[in-house]
Design an enzyme around this catalytic site. Structure first.
Site, PDB file in Angstrom:
ATOM      1  N   ASP A  28      46.596  39.471  29.680  1.00 15.16           N
ATOM      2  CA  ASP A  28      45.756  40.326  28.850  1.00 15.16           C
ATOM      3  C   ASP A  28      44.306  39.839  28.851  1.00 15.16           C
ATOM      4  OD1 ASP A  28      45.472  42.389  26.648  1.00 15.16           O
ATOM      5  OD2 ASP A  28      44.879  40.592  25.545  1.00 15.16           O
TER       6      ASP A  28
ATOM      7  N   GLU B 175      44.563  42.157  33.450  1.00 15.02           N
ATOM      8  CA  GLU B 175      43.649  43.101  32.815  1.00 15.02           C
ATOM      9  C   GLU B 175      42.319  42.379  32.766  1.00 15.02           C
ATOM     10  OE1 GLU B 175      43.104  45.651  28.716  1.00 15.02           O
ATOM     11  OE2 GLU B 175      43.647  43.546  28.611  1.00 15.02           O
TER      12      GLU B 175
END
Length: 584
Positions: A253, A291
């Site tokens: 993330d 990401e």
């Protein structure tokens, strides 16, 4: 290799290790107190003979505070309770010969364990695995599981990275889910968060203050990966998910908020190398995905097998944003960077990112991204919806609430057959209208701070929607997101049939050609006509013709190749129609 952190069952009992350089004394609390020995560099150790697996324990710091193990394998009473000794080697795996699947075969579905089924457990997910397989999904991705405070949450506020949250079940039940997926040919991915710790239940700053710098991410203190023990904590955590639970891949993330160290290899590099060494040692396919809002093409390489410092792919937010702007007309926030969505879509199809060094207004009027056209198309995970893009809306509403079905179906026909890796969000395969609003389960002042913060952030929405804006602390909010597996309408059955047809075609015509594929060209015209082509790994050319408008478009019938989806009948392209073809 014996992990540096946590409690490890041994032949004679259990060995405990805690890195607490800021503590003067540490005691291990079992049925009685055991003084831990201080070693070099702030390590405290204790070996307890005769202690059985399943025992619970805490650490007492300086006779002042009792804390869980930061590398706890399980927290049966949530983040504030004692940690439990788990023997990962004791699980009896059934899919012993599973080695994963090549990246080119990946079709992802992102899921949240707590809302995927009515029960909201690992075990309940098993009953839905056959549905995923029959749909054409090849990879189940779970939103973060690292233990977070409370019983409800998205998982991005995890504080005990090694402990799968007890709200969903015990560690063996998670392993059973993964084992059952592997027996069906499904890969399983996990979303992990290495850019911050959650705000409640994290005690590292008390006894290991060098874990953090004085800087802050949008969600908390920056983790200091210049410190070797801190770096090892993250890398070993990744290896724990990949070995103890046999996840096939990890999605990291917000990697752009993971501390970079000028002149040194990043933690991200070390994690990739360690995962690659595991892949070589075991013969497994291991896939690492980022990401990364910085659009750094230089850290990506889908063809690097096994990983050796780079990452297989990146979630392509640019691709989502251009579709969202085109379909909804929304231009607020980061959508304001995509003023020419059809042209931007052509750029994404032709070379990956939309922003490859151009100035981004939303990102502070600074250059964003790096050239990405030389990367393989499968380096990019493309999607129309995900947890962020739904859940960060005030109402948590999906595209199904905003856009006519035929437009969504055209977007799906492009996304699911393009030579990038496609991803769906839970229920998207049948057009679920279940919202996915933000929710959490904090207590006291933190709960009120979250509630008030959301009201400030979405003040305009409260003016428009009033009490319809869900309260993130209300138990009814996550309940509204639970998928309804029993009440599909005829229209939703038709959507599911379409997705299954598209993914069957992807399996037949696209997957085997992805290895070695290269980007080609794409063009968008003012009338809504979009054309694109890619050179596939077997030397064929994959072509796309689409009418992304509300009016008919005339188009020559001379398609270069054999149509595999759609038709240009009489040179006419109806509104929101898509044609795919393959030629030599």
């Amino acid at each position: 290799m014996r992990p540096s952190f946590g409690a490890k069952p041994t032949r004679d009992g259990v060995s405990f290790r805690l890195w607490a350089p800021g503590a003067r004394r540490v005691d291990l609390l079992l049925e009685r107190r055991h003084a831990m020995q201080r070693r070099q560099d702030g390590w405290y150790v204790a070996d307890i003979a005769g202690l059985p697996v399943g025992s619970t324990y805490r650490f007492r710091i300086d006779d002042e505070i009792d804390v869980p193990d930061p590398a706890s394998a399980f927290q049966p009473e949530d983040v504030f309770g004692p940690s439990e000794v788990i023997d990962h080697d004791a699980f009896d795996w059934r899919a012993r010969d599973w080695r994963g699947r090549p990246w080119e075969e990946t079709v992802l579905i992102e899921t949240h364990v707590g809302t995927f089924t009515n029960d909201g457990t690992y075990r309940a997910m098993i009953d839905k695995l056959d549905h995923l397989v029959s749909t054409g999904i090849t990879a189940l991705e779970l939103m973060p599981l690292a233990d977070f405070a409370g019983r409800r949450g998205w998982g991005y506020d995890g504080v005990l990275w090694y402990a799968p949250d007890s709200a969903y079940g015990r560690p063996d039940e998670l392993k059973t889910l993964i084992d059952e997926a592997h027996l069906r040919g499904l890969m399983v991915f996990l979303d992990v968060v290495y850019n911050h710790f959650g705000p409640e239940g994290n005690y590292l700053g008390r006894y290991a203050p060098s874990f953090f710098t004085d800087a802050h991410t949008p969600w908390g203190s920056t983790i200091d990966y210049r410190v070797p023990q801190v770096r090892a904590f993250a890398v070993e955590n990744a290896l724990s998910w990949l070995t103890d639970y046999r996840f096939d891949g990890l999605r990291l993330d917000a990697a752009n908020h993971i501390m970079a160290i000028p002149g040194e290899q990043s933690m991200l590099h070390d994690l990739s190398v360690a995962a690659g060494e595991l892949a070589k040692a075991t013969g497994r396919h291991i896939h690492l995905v980022l990401e990364n809002g910085d659009n750094r093409a230089s850290v990506l390489d889908s063809a690097q097998e096994p990983p050796n410092g780079k990452y297989r792919a990146q979630w392509n937010d640019d691709y989502h944003h251009v579709w969202h702007v085109m379909l909804t007309g929304e231009h607020a926030g980061y959508y304001g960077d995509y003023q020419t969505p059809r042209m931007d879509l052509a750029r994404a199809l032709a070379s990956g990112f939309v922003y490859q060094g151009e100035i981004s207004e939303f990102w502070g009027k600074k250059p964003r991204g790096e050239p990405s056209g030389e990367l393989p198309p499968a380096t990019f995970v493309n999607f129309l919806q995900n947890h962020d893009q739904i859940g960060n809306r005030p109402l948590g509403d999906r595209l199904e609430h905003l856009v006519p079905p035929r437009q969504i179906e055209a977007a799906l026909a492009v996304t699911l057959l393009a030579p990038m890796v496609p991803m769906l969000f839970q229920g998207e395969e049948w057009g679920s209208k279940a919202p996915f609003p933000f929710f959490c389960d904090f207590q006291g002042g933190l709960a009120e701070a979250v509630r008030e913060g959301r009201k400030r952030e979405y003040a305009w929405a409260y003016d428009v929607y009033g009490d319809d804006v869900p309260d993130p602390l209300d138990p009814a909010t996550p309940q509204s997101a639970v998928l309804d597996w029993t009440g599909r309408s005829p229209e939703q059955d038709a959507r599911l049939a379409l997705v299954r047809e598209l993914l069957a075609l992807r399996r037949k015509e696209i997957m085997s050609r992805l290895k070695g594929a290269r980007f080609g060209n794409a063009e968008a015209e003012d009338n809504g006509l979009l054309t694109a082509h890619w050179r596939m790994g077997d030397g064929t050319t994959l072509g796309l013709i689409a009418n992304l408008s509300d009016k008919d478009i005339t188009h020559p019938n001379d398609i270069a190749g054999t149509p595999i989806w759609g038709d240009v009948a009489g040179g006419r392209l109806p509104p929101w129609s898509v044609v795919w073809h393959i030629g030599g």
